[in-house]
Design a protein around this motif. Structure first.
Motif, PDB file in Angstrom:
ATOM      1  N   VAL A  23       0.622  -1.338   0.132  1.00  0.00           N
ATOM      2  CA  VAL A  23      -0.072  -0.006  -0.078  1.00  0.00           C
ATOM      3  C   VAL A  23       0.825   1.281  -0.003  1.00  0.00           C
ATOM      4  O   VAL A  23       0.623   2.225  -0.815  1.00  0.00           O
ATOM      5  CB  VAL A  23      -1.062  -0.061   1.254  1.00  0.00           C
ATOM      6  N   SER A  24       2.104   1.154   0.649  1.00  0.00           N
ATOM      7  CA  SER A  24       2.877   2.363   0.554  1.00  0.00           C
ATOM      8  C   SER A  24       3.286   2.812  -0.935  1.00  0.00           C
ATOM      9  O   SER A  24       3.416   3.881  -1.097  1.00  0.00           O
ATOM     10  CB  SER A  24       4.141   2.194   1.576  1.00  0.00           C
ATOM     11  N   GLN A  25       3.869   1.632  -1.490  1.00  0.00           N
ATOM     12  CA  GLN A  25       4.434   1.800  -2.937  1.00  0.00           C
ATOM     13  C   GLN A  25       3.317   2.100  -3.795  1.00  0.00           C
ATOM     14  O   GLN A  25       3.532   3.169  -4.407  1.00  0.00           O
ATOM     15  CB  GLN A  25       4.929   0.438  -3.492  1.00  0.00           C
ATOM     16  N   LEU A  26       2.066   1.527  -3.702  1.00  0.00           N
ATOM     17  CA  LEU A  26       1.097   1.832  -4.575  1.00  0.00           C
ATOM     18  C   LEU A  26       0.557   3.322  -4.387  1.00  0.00           C
ATOM     19  O   LEU A  26       0.272   4.214  -5.175  1.00  0.00           O
ATOM     20  CB  LEU A  26      -0.127   1.038  -4.314  1.00  0.00           C
ATOM     21  N   GLY A  65      -3.331  10.697  -8.273  1.00  0.00           N
ATOM     22  CA  GLY A  65      -4.517  10.438  -8.536  1.00  0.00           C
ATOM     23  C   GLY A  65      -4.842   9.835  -9.769  1.00  0.00           C
ATOM     24  O   GLY A  65      -5.913   9.943 -10.482  1.00  0.00           O
ATOM     25  N   LEU A  66      -4.129   8.678  -9.869  1.00  0.00           N
ATOM     26  CA  LEU A  66      -4.243   7.427 -10.800  1.00  0.00           C
ATOM     27  C   LEU A  66      -5.157   6.562 -10.487  1.00  0.00           C
ATOM     28  O   LEU A  66      -5.612   5.497 -11.042  1.00  0.00           O
ATOM     29  CB  LEU A  66      -2.841   7.185 -11.396  1.00  0.00           C
ATOM     30  N   ALA A  67      -5.050   6.264  -9.132  1.00  0.00           N
ATOM     31  CA  ALA A  67      -6.118   5.304  -8.730  1.00  0.00           C
ATOM     32  C   ALA A  67      -6.396   5.331  -7.397  1.00  0.00           C
ATOM     33  O   ALA A  67      -5.700   6.434  -6.612  1.00  0.00           O
ATOM     34  CB  ALA A  67      -5.159   3.745  -8.732  1.00  0.00           C
ATOM     35  N   LYS A  68      -7.551   4.952  -6.891  1.00  0.00           N
ATOM     36  CA  LYS A  68      -7.946   5.068  -5.522  1.00  0.00           C
ATOM     37  C   LYS A  68      -7.541   3.829  -4.586  1.00  0.00           C
ATOM     38  O   LYS A  68      -7.868   2.729  -5.033  1.00  0.00           O
ATOM     39  CB  LYS A  68      -9.382   5.114  -5.281  1.00  0.00           C
ATOM     40  N   ILE A  69      -6.680   4.030  -3.705  1.00  0.00           N
ATOM     41  CA  ILE A  69      -6.106   2.906  -2.844  1.00  0.00           C
ATOM     42  C   ILE A  69      -6.766   2.799  -1.593  1.00  0.00           C
ATOM     43  O   ILE A  69      -7.057   3.710  -0.910  1.00  0.00           O
ATOM     44  CB  ILE A  69      -4.837   2.899  -2.718  1.00  0.00           C
ATOM     45  N   ILE A  70      -7.273   1.547  -1.310  1.00  0.00           N
ATOM     46  CA  ILE A  70      -7.901   1.347   0.142  1.00  0.00           C
ATOM     47  C   ILE A  70      -7.340   0.235   0.803  1.00  0.00           C
ATOM     48  O   ILE A  70      -7.131  -0.989  -0.012  1.00  0.00           O
ATOM     49  CB  ILE A  70      -9.544   0.972  -0.072  1.00  0.00           C
ATOM     50  N   LEU A  71      -6.982   0.481   2.017  1.00  0.00           N
ATOM     51  CA  LEU A  71      -6.371  -0.782   2.765  1.00  0.00           C
ATOM     52  C   LEU A  71      -7.338  -1.119   3.674  1.00  0.00           C
ATOM     53  O   LEU A  71      -8.041  -0.373   4.762  1.00  0.00           O
ATOM     54  CB  LEU A  71      -5.213  -0.321   3.515  1.00  0.00           C
ATOM     55  N   VAL A  72      -7.745  -2.518   4.099  1.00  0.00           N
ATOM     56  CA  VAL A  72      -8.630  -2.928   4.983  1.00  0.00           C
ATOM     57  C   VAL A  72      -7.725  -3.846   5.928  1.00  0.00           C
ATOM     58  O   VAL A  72      -7.250  -4.619   5.525  1.00  0.00           O
ATOM     59  CB  VAL A  72      -9.573  -3.740   4.302  1.00  0.00           C
TER      60      VAL A  72
END
Ligand code: FAD
Length: 430
Positions: free
Chosen positions: A17-20, A28-35
């Protein structure tokens, strides 16, 4: 905009998640969600140190909400209970407060790409009594539960005037977790003397470490095992090799020869499997350890939209062996999946995963560190021990901090940890 959902913020997931978020989220190229079902990340290889009480989760943990706010991704606290690959959705269980009262209803999260990074749990191979009587070190909560029980037992022994009374600890599984925990406990018994338990010392602690295989550290080169066994034996730790446990009782572990290995504290650290939840879903192809089977790009065999990394990933190598469940595997898988998700975003071809074994280290508290480093040009390994081995061991954790925080913040975090080690107590007492 693509929505990438990563479930599990452990050794692999948090690095991913840190790299992405740096490569895609920030731009703003992707929305990243961590669960994650926990609010705080503690690097799992440190859990035996939490259990022994030599580190403090408050200084070694990463609060996901704070990390997310600083790294351009969203964090959702919750336990994933279902995956729907057809509609590309996951479901999180309702969130309860500490009293068990509902806080949030069940939530559904859409994804374009899902990454499973949910780690593993101990495998008791169905051995009767283990789930009821033994401690596991699968999560921070379990490590803390063991730590509380350990403190209570140290207090009890300290109060007993009969100097023959001892605290008995039996650990099943002499892999890195079991052997490292045994050495840490020996150290802690001596530390307790300086923290209000003057009658306690390692002389009043009896540790048995039990291994079904022919030797301790079965997954590591023999030279490491020989050296580690020598160090453990010198500390008075009983090393029982070729001993199979068939049952656990309140009073201890029972062997296949019907011998009771008496213990006040029982620990099970023999083998891992992917969480049972994977089996219950009945979606994925899995191996014996319940790990999800993947292709060479680390995509699950049932859906190209689902990547799998770390301990829950079943990757068969060319020689027929499975990639071992280790922090370095999770780290390498996280890097590969980051590359592949960035490539997908840029319409580039996907890369293949190849596991590189950089060697293994076993850190026996302050007494010894032994290990091997793999040569980068050949397959030969170099045996290391002592100060150099200890430095390499510490650098593994440092590399994780840099991957998660970046170099500048990572250095500050390490410096803070060093300072708190100097000024703080050496043993956590609550
Ligand atoms: C005590 C101990 C010592 C170890 N020492 C070493 C060592 O010295 N060297 C080494 O290489 N390896 C070591 N390991 C193994 C190493 O810790 C693991 O291989 C590594 O942590 C795997 O990383 P992961 O990302 O797959 O899973 P983890 O780091 O376990 O992370 C999994 C995450 O998923 C979350 N999660 C799980 N299920 C769900 C769900 N349903 N919904 C939401 N979130 C979920 C968990 O809360 C957790 O944060 C050790 C392990 C232990 C237990």
């Amino acid at each position: 905009m693509q929505q990438i959902v990563i479930v599990g913020g452990g050794a692999g997931g948090l690095e991913l998640v840190s790299q992405l978020s740096r490569a895609l989220g920030k731009k703003g190229l992707a929305k990243i969600i961590l669960v994650d079902r926990q609010p705080t990340h503690v690097w799992k290889p440190l859990l035996h140190e939490v259990a022994a009480g030599v580190i403090d989760k408050n200084s070694d943990g990463v609060d996901y909400r704070i990390h997310a706010a600083r790294h351009n991704y969203q964090f959702q606290l919750g336990n994933m209970s279902n995956i729907d690959p057809l509609n590309k959705q996951i479901t999180l269980d309702p969130l309860l407060d500490e009293q068990g009262e509902p806080l949030l209803p069940s939530r559904v999260i859409d994804y374009d790409y899902l990454v499973l990074a949910i780690g593993s749990v101990s495998n008791d191979f169905g051995t009767p009594g283990v789930a009821e009587h033994a401690y596991f070190l699968d999560s921070l909560a379990q490590a803390e539960r063991f730590h509380k029980a350990l403190l209570n037992q140290l207090l009890r022994i300290n109060q007993q005037s009969d100097s023959d009374s001892t605290l008995q600890v039996a650990i099943v599984g002499a892999g890195a977790t079991g052997t490292e925990l045994a050495a840490q406990l020996h150290h802690v018994a001596n530390l307790a003397r300086s923290y209000g338990m003057p009658a306690m010392s390692s002389e009043r602690l009896e540790i048995s470490i039990i291994e079904a295989g022919k030797r301790i550290l079965p997954a590591l080169p023999e030279r490491i095992a020989v050296s580690a066994k020598k160090a453990l034996t010198k500390l008075g730790i009983k090393v029982l090799e070729g001993t199979r446990i068939v049952k656990a009782e309140k009073a201890g572990f029972v062997t296949n020869n019907d011998q009771l290995i008496a213990a006040d504290l029982l620990v099970w650290a023999a083998g891992i499997k992917a969480p049972d939840f994977i089996q219950r879903l009945n979606l994925f192809e899995t191996n014996k350890a319940q790990q999800v089977l993947v292709n060479t790009h680390l995509q699950s065999t049932i859906s190209e939209q689902i990547f799998v990394i770390g301990d829950c990933c079943g990757f068969k190598q060319e020689d027929g062996t499975w990639v071992p469940p280790r922090a370095q595997s999770a780290h390498q898988m996280a890097s590969l999946v980051a590359t592949n998700l960035i490539n997908i975003n840029k319409d580039k071809p996907l890369a293949d995963y190849h596991y590189t074994d950089y060697g293994s280290l076993v850190h026996l508290s302050k007494y010894s560190t032994v290990g091997s480093l793999m040569g980068s040009l050949s397959n030969s390994s170099m045996f290391i021990e002592g100060r150099i081995a200890r430095l390499v061991y510490i650098s593994l954790y440092n590399m994780h901090q840099f991957a998660v925080h970046g170099w500048r913040k990572g250095l500050l975090v390490l410096l803070t940890r060093k300072l708190s080690n100097i000024v703080g107590p050496k043993l956590k007492l609550h």
